[in-house]
Scaffold this motif. Structure first.
Motif, PDB file in Angstrom:
ATOM      1  N   MET A  42       1.476  -1.261  -0.101  1.00 22.96           N
ATOM      2  CA  MET A  42      -0.098   0.202   0.391  1.00 22.96           C
ATOM      3  C   MET A  42       0.303   1.431   0.337  1.00 22.96           C
ATOM      4  N   GLN A  57      -0.627   8.098   0.729  1.00 25.66           N
ATOM      5  CA  GLN A  57      -1.902   8.675  -0.468  1.00 25.66           C
ATOM      6  C   GLN A  57      -1.814  10.368   0.617  1.00 25.66           C
ATOM      7  N   GLU A 102      -2.528   3.615   5.759  1.00 24.64           N
ATOM      8  CA  GLU A 102      -3.256   2.654   6.670  1.00 24.64           C
ATOM      9  C   GLU A 102      -4.116   3.757   7.566  1.00 24.64           C
TER      10      GLU A 102
END
Length: 148
Positions: free
Chosen positions: A1, A4, A55
């Protein structure tokens, strides 16, 4: 992941986002650096807030200012990455996103920062050059740097 990235003005931050980014800054600038100072300097309301979320948690943050608020040029401040994520080199991503955010939102490329002296090489790697002698801010050595 992947991390962002988001840029928001103060009024668009949720209460949870604001709490999380202030907590992160306090962890770094007050606790880790053992420096008692007033982080809430009145400028958060004037800044665009760049956050890096991983996360579901804000792990990176910087304030972006248009020219004339902190310096004559646009500026970047309160550059922070949570200690347990520094090995991922997200500080470099944070600076690239910050520089792009200044250019995209304010339409300028000249940026001035007040940098902690020990981070001089880090900022030089992003095109900043030292423009002042060392000065103390909250008992921490700083220098002014500019990226044209």
């Amino acid at each position: 992941m992947a991390i962002q990235w988001n840029i928001k003005p103060f009024d668009a931050l949720s209460v949870h986002e604001l709490y999380d980014l202030l907590q992160l800054r306090s962890e770094i600038f007050v606790v880790e650096q053992n420096c008692v100072y007033l982080d809430l300097d009145g400028k958060d309301k004037l800044a665009l807030h760049l956050t890096g979320e991983f996360e579901g948690k804000i792990v990176a943050h910087a304030r972006l200012f248009k020219p004339g608020i902190s310096f004559d040029n646009a500026s970047i401040g309160r550059v922070t990455v949570a200690a347990n994520y520094r090995d991922r080199k997200w500080g470099h991503d944070l600076m690239r996103e910050s520089i792009a955010g200044i250019q995209n939102h304010f339409g300028v490329s000249a940026i001035t920062i007040g940098a902690q002296l020990y981070l001089k090489k880090f900022y030089e790697s992003h095109g900043f050059v030292q423009t002042s002698e060392m000065y103390l801010e909250d008992d921490i050595p700083h220098i002014e740097m500019i990226k044209e």
